[in-house]
Design a protein around this motif. Sequence first.
Motif, PDB file in Angstrom:
ATOM      1  N   LEU A 140       9.323  -5.144  -6.312  1.00  4.93           N
ATOM      2  CA  LEU A 140       8.175  -4.513  -5.648  1.00  4.93           C
ATOM      3  C   LEU A 140       7.268  -3.847  -6.692  1.00  4.93           C
ATOM      4  CD1 LEU A 140       6.659  -3.525  -3.138  1.00  4.93           C
ATOM      5  CD2 LEU A 140       8.374  -1.729  -2.863  1.00  4.93           C
ATOM      6  N   LEU A 141       7.884  -3.102  -7.588  1.00  3.31           N
ATOM      7  CA  LEU A 141       7.117  -2.473  -8.663  1.00  3.31           C
ATOM      8  C   LEU A 141       6.403  -3.510  -9.513  1.00  3.31           C
ATOM      9  CD1 LEU A 141       6.385   0.061 -10.438  1.00  3.31           C
ATOM     10  CD2 LEU A 141       8.448  -0.448 -11.744  1.00  3.31           C
ATOM     11  N   GLU A 142       7.147  -4.563  -9.871  1.00  5.38           N
ATOM     12  CA  GLU A 142       6.570  -5.599 -10.732  1.00  5.38           C
ATOM     13  C   GLU A 142       5.340  -6.236 -10.090  1.00  5.38           C
ATOM     14  OE1 GLU A 142       9.940  -8.045 -11.468  1.00  5.38           O
ATOM     15  OE2 GLU A 142      10.738  -6.691 -13.007  1.00  5.38           O
ATOM     16  N   LYS A 185       5.441   1.942   7.963  1.00  8.98           N
ATOM     17  CA  LYS A 185       5.733   1.719   9.390  1.00  8.98           C
ATOM     18  C   LYS A 185       6.384   0.354   9.645  1.00  8.98           C
ATOM     19  CE  LYS A 185       1.547   4.248  10.778  1.00  8.98           C
ATOM     20  NZ  LYS A 185       1.815   5.660  10.798  1.00  8.98           N
ATOM     21  N   VAL A 186       7.382   0.060   8.831  1.00 13.46           N
ATOM     22  CA  VAL A 186       8.168  -1.167   9.036  1.00 13.46           C
ATOM     23  C   VAL A 186       9.642  -0.789   8.860  1.00 13.46           C
ATOM     24  CG1 VAL A 186       6.355  -2.664   8.130  1.00 13.46           C
ATOM     25  CG2 VAL A 186       8.155  -1.825   6.604  1.00 13.46           C
ATOM     26  N   GLY A 187      10.511  -1.643   9.292  1.00  6.93           N
ATOM     27  CA  GLY A 187      11.922  -1.428   9.043  1.00  6.93           C
ATOM     28  C   GLY A 187      12.231  -1.693   7.587  1.00  6.93           C
ATOM     29  N   LYS A 188      13.277  -1.055   7.077  1.00  8.13           N
ATOM     30  CA  LYS A 188      13.601  -1.247   5.656  1.00  8.13           C
ATOM     31  C   LYS A 188      13.891  -2.710   5.345  1.00  8.13           C
ATOM     32  CE  LYS A 188      17.203   0.916   3.824  1.00  8.13           C
ATOM     33  NZ  LYS A 188      18.123   1.486   2.799  1.00  8.13           N
ATOM     34  N   GLY A 189      14.587  -3.354   6.285  1.00  7.95           N
ATOM     35  CA  GLY A 189      14.922  -4.760   6.056  1.00  7.95           C
ATOM     36  C   GLY A 189      13.696  -5.633   5.833  1.00  7.95           C
ATOM     37  N   THR A 190      12.612  -5.277   6.478  1.00  9.10           N
ATOM     38  CA  THR A 190      11.379  -6.070   6.348  1.00  9.10           C
ATOM     39  C   THR A 190      10.904  -6.130   4.894  1.00  9.10           C
ATOM     40  OG1 THR A 190      10.766  -5.263   8.531  1.00  9.10           O
ATOM     41  CG2 THR A 190       9.059  -6.373   7.267  1.00  9.10           C
ATOM     42  N   ILE A 191      11.077  -5.000   4.204  1.00 11.05           N
ATOM     43  CA  ILE A 191      10.664  -4.969   2.801  1.00 11.05           C
ATOM     44  C   ILE A 191      11.361  -6.074   2.032  1.00 11.05           C
ATOM     45  CG2 ILE A 191      10.569  -3.603   0.678  1.00 11.05           C
ATOM     46  CD1 ILE A 191      10.539  -1.088   2.338  1.00 11.05           C
ATOM     47  N   GLN A 248      11.742   5.725   2.376  1.00  8.64           N
ATOM     48  CA  GLN A 248      10.435   6.374   2.406  1.00  8.64           C
ATOM     49  C   GLN A 248       9.308   5.349   2.495  1.00  8.64           C
ATOM     50  OE1 GLN A 248       8.226   8.712  -1.042  1.00  8.64           O
ATOM     51  NE2 GLN A 248      10.300   9.449  -0.736  1.00  8.64           N
ATOM     52  N   VAL A 249       9.396   4.315   1.671  1.00  8.08           N
ATOM     53  CA  VAL A 249       8.374   3.268   1.686  1.00  8.08           C
ATOM     54  C   VAL A 249       8.311   2.614   3.063  1.00  8.08           C
ATOM     55  CG1 VAL A 249       7.691   1.025   0.737  1.00  8.08           C
ATOM     56  CG2 VAL A 249       8.545   2.816  -0.790  1.00  8.08           C
ATOM     57  N   ALA A 250       9.491   2.337   3.607  1.00  6.39           N
ATOM     58  CA  ALA A 250       9.539   1.697   4.924  1.00  6.39           C
ATOM     59  C   ALA A 250       8.858   2.570   5.973  1.00  6.39           C
ATOM     60  CB  ALA A 250      10.993   1.431   5.316  1.00  6.39           C
ATOM     61  N   LYS A 251       9.193   3.870   5.912  1.00 10.93           N
ATOM     62  CA  LYS A 251       8.615   4.784   6.883  1.00 10.93           C
ATOM     63  C   LYS A 251       7.098   4.847   6.731  1.00 10.93           C
ATOM     64  CE  LYS A 251      11.436   7.951   8.362  1.00 10.93           C
ATOM     65  NZ  LYS A 251      12.359   9.106   8.292  1.00 10.93           N
ATOM     66  N   MET A 252       6.626   5.022   5.483  1.00 13.73           N
ATOM     67  CA  MET A 252       5.186   5.101   5.240  1.00 13.73           C
ATOM     68  C   MET A 252       4.473   3.834   5.681  1.00 13.73           C
ATOM     69  SD  MET A 252       4.901   6.984   1.510  1.00 13.73           S
ATOM     70  CE  MET A 252       3.144   6.689   1.344  1.00 13.73           C
ATOM     71  N   ASP A 275       0.829  -1.215   0.000  1.00 12.67           N
ATOM     72  CA  ASP A 275       0.000   0.000   0.000  1.00 12.67           C
ATOM     73  C   ASP A 275       0.860   1.260   0.000  1.00 12.67           C
ATOM     74  OD1 ASP A 275      -2.204  -1.544  -0.039  1.00 12.67           O
ATOM     75  OD2 ASP A 275      -2.769  -1.258   2.074  1.00 12.67           O
ATOM     76  N   ALA A 276       1.882   1.239   0.855  1.00  8.96           N
ATOM     77  CA  ALA A 276       2.757   2.412   0.943  1.00  8.96           C
ATOM     78  C   ALA A 276       3.466   2.656  -0.386  1.00  8.96           C
ATOM     79  CB  ALA A 276       3.775   2.207   2.064  1.00  8.96           C
ATOM     80  N   ALA A 277       4.001   1.576  -0.957  1.00  6.62           N
ATOM     81  CA  ALA A 277       4.739   1.717  -2.216  1.00  6.62           C
ATOM     82  C   ALA A 277       3.813   2.196  -3.330  1.00  6.62           C
ATOM     83  CB  ALA A 277       5.384   0.384  -2.595  1.00  6.62           C
ATOM     84  N   THR A 278       2.606   1.634  -3.374  1.00  7.04           N
ATOM     85  CA  THR A 278       1.651   2.054  -4.402  1.00  7.04           C
ATOM     86  C   THR A 278       1.363   3.544  -4.276  1.00  7.04           C
ATOM     87  OG1 THR A 278       0.614  -0.128  -4.314  1.00  7.04           O
ATOM     88  CG2 THR A 278      -0.650   1.644  -5.348  1.00  7.04           C
ATOM     89  N   LYS A 279       1.163   3.982  -3.059  1.00  6.48           N
ATOM     90  CA  LYS A 279       0.881   5.400  -2.829  1.00  6.48           C
ATOM     91  C   LYS A 279       2.060   6.267  -3.258  1.00  6.48           C
ATOM     92  CE  LYS A 279      -1.946   6.045   0.553  1.00  6.48           C
ATOM     93  NZ  LYS A 279      -2.502   6.093   1.908  1.00  6.48           N
ATOM     94  N   SER A 280       3.248   5.837  -2.867  1.00  6.89           N
ATOM     95  CA  SER A 280       4.428   6.641  -3.172  1.00  6.89           C
ATOM     96  C   SER A 280       4.742   6.663  -4.670  1.00  6.89           C
ATOM     97  CB  SER A 280       5.625   6.109  -2.392  1.00  6.89           C
ATOM     98  OG  SER A 280       6.748   6.932  -2.591  1.00  6.89           O
ATOM     99  N   PHE A 281       4.631   5.489  -5.312  1.00  2.00           N
ATOM    100  CA  PHE A 281       4.840   5.439  -6.752  1.00  2.00           C
ATOM    101  C   PHE A 281       3.831   6.344  -7.466  1.00  2.00           C
ATOM    102  CE2 PHE A 281       6.670   0.845  -6.501  1.00  2.00           C
ATOM    103  CZ  PHE A 281       7.907   1.370  -6.137  1.00  2.00           C
TER     104      PHE A 281
END
Lengths: 189, 189
Positions: B50-52, B34-40, B28-32, B10-16
């Motif tokens: 992620l885009l694909e 609300k997860v750690g970057k590593g989680t992505i 930015q995606v991680a922050k939006m 959801d965050a990535a879709t919004k940001s893209f």
Amino acid sequence: MSDKKKQIIDAATKSFSLFGYKATTMDQVAKMAKVGKGTIYTFFKSKEELLEDIVSSVISEIKREADAAIDHRLPFNENVQRALQRIFTFRKEHELTIKLLQEVRDIGTPAVRDVMKRLDREMIAYIREKIEEAMAKGEVRSCDSELMAFLMFKMYIALNIDWGKEHEPLSQQKIAELFDLYLLKGLSP
Amino acid sequence: MSDKKKQIIDAATKSFSLFGYKATTMDQVAKMAKVGKGTIYTFFKSKEELLEDIVSSVISEIKREADAAIDHRLPFNENVQRALQRIFTFRKEHELTIKLLQEVRDIGTPAVRDVMKRLDREMIAYIREKIEEAMAKGEVRSCDSELMAFLMFKMYIALNIDWGKEHEPLSQQKIAELFDLYLLKGLSP
DNA sequence: AAAATGACTAAATGGACAAATTGGTCAACG
DNA sequence: CGTTGACCAATTTGTCCATTTAGTCATTTT
């Protein structure tokens, strides 16, 4: 036309074909044309106008070639296809158009984009003339000639250029068949 | 699907949609989300994947919408047009597709180019299915379904998008008429 | 006088280098 | 075991400065 002007046009045409518009410098053109740089500006008010003049000649040449492909004893559908085929063969085989189209794709030089857009518009206008002639003779039913010319142009690009990017290219024969079947059928009177 | 994965998508879709692919950072995606970057990176092996994945969902959504526009009691030509209309309306109205198409035009980000090309290919494949269904039912004459789908797609772009760039846009009604007259006439059994 | 010229200028471009940012990893954490 | 953010290599961005370039114009050539 003065000798010097011709030399300049020839040199610029050669340089645009070889290096593209952006990578061609006016100093280079002057040297190749064996004239002073200032002389160029007595004939053309800018580099861009020099390109525009050259492309105008190309447009005339393409129209002449397309006209030569037309045989008035043949039916409209045959002739319009012969004309389109010549137009796109020209684009694919002439160094200048190849180089300029490549430059638009790869760098997107605005001046070149504009001038190639004009080339497209002029080709559509040319096809439009042919359609209107055929309409006057009753060879095709009445229609919006601008829209029809636009559609023919786009469809030809799709078949001739776009399809080949991801599939086995279509033969001229096959393109002619499809064109006949799908577009021209709807035009018959 | 796990909660966190959904948050990330959801965050990535919004940001893209808002900033485009290139201008979106994984931090930015991680922050939006609300997860750690590593989680992505436990769900997606790269930003590109992620885009694909997101675009794959969009493709499914478009297909679902196009399917919803189809009414099996109507004839093929009517249905194929309804489907195409939905497909292109989606592209023109959804923030994500708008932004990504713009990014391809303006910056040419390779990852986005690739993914939008796939979207096109999938739409053509979808149309192809519909054509083959209609062929099986004898609603249209036998033909190269891939080529026919490709032509329909290109023609729809020409009428719906390209024409409007230099002329008064065509109404959906007018597009339908032209489509019927020029393309589908050649397909009738 | 008219045409041609090339040195000249302001603006754009490109290269080199440092600083900042970013995609992706991984040892540590709860 | 799932999660995390500090960390790293690599790319991108910003900033000079030197070079290049389109276009001008005073001077020369015809």
